[in-house]
Write an enzyme that holds these catalytic residues in place. Sequence first.
Site, mmCIF file in Angstrom:
data_model
loop_
_atom_site.group_PDB
_atom_site.id
_atom_site.type_symbol
_atom_site.label_atom_id
_atom_site.label_comp_id
_atom_site.label_asym_id
_atom_site.label_seq_id
_atom_site.Cartn_x
_atom_site.Cartn_y
_atom_site.Cartn_z
ATOM 1 N N ARG A 40 -41.804 82.650 54.789
ATOM 2 C CA ARG A 40 -41.700 83.975 54.697
ATOM 3 C C ARG A 40 -42.740 84.559 53.683
ATOM 4 N NH1 ARG A 40 -40.952 87.882 57.557
ATOM 5 N NH2 ARG A 40 -38.780 87.052 58.321
ATOM 6 N N HIS A 43 -46.126 84.183 55.244
ATOM 7 C CA HIS A 43 -46.305 85.401 56.140
ATOM 8 C C HIS A 43 -46.712 86.817 55.367
ATOM 9 C CE1 HIS A 43 -44.690 88.647 58.823
ATOM 10 N NE2 HIS A 43 -45.089 87.807 59.602
#
Length: 213
Positions: A40, A43
């Site tokens: 995450r 990202h």
Amino acid sequence: MSILWHLSGQAIEQESFRRIEEEYKDKARFSAEEWHIARRLIHTTADMHIADDLVFHHDPIEKGLEALRSCAPIFCDSNMIRAGLSLPRLKKLNGGYTKDNLHCYISDADVIARAKAEGYTRAFCGAEKARPMLDGAIVLIGNAPLALARIARYILEEKVQPAMVIGMPVGFVNVVESKELLAQCPVPQIVLEGRRGGSTLAVATLHAITENA
């Protein structure tokens, strides 16, 4: 490379994660739950190397989930973190969460006045104002290293026990030192070592924890 015009937002996210899985070569050092958080953050930043500096100590994911399920108060060093936290995500773990459970004191009049009078940063004074609520709380630091350092000193010197600390201040002064001080603390923690960090990364980390539920 051609533009992929007809992908939905969900499809774009899925393709992004596929590319991250393909490109990042050191996943083996993370548990599945830790990799979910690392992925995450990659990202969020489009930086493959950010995961290299991500560390987990004292079972922070499970302890964080336990705290969220009990509607633990959340202390934020910046209003950006407080605004960025998703109440719907928190409510999936405990329906009692409201904005009143999210605490940030940096703009409080008494904090501003004390910082001006005594020459401290507002973040430092905000962390001191938070002292009564820190036991059992979730702490998110994404901006102010002195706030993280003050809380770490409370843990080391007064045996304060936050449920979990996300330590990701960013910058050049006191940043590395505050993270090193937190590393000495026997509390659940997720830290981005070095100079990098930021409020968006602290928020993304807590959101990723909720996705592990």
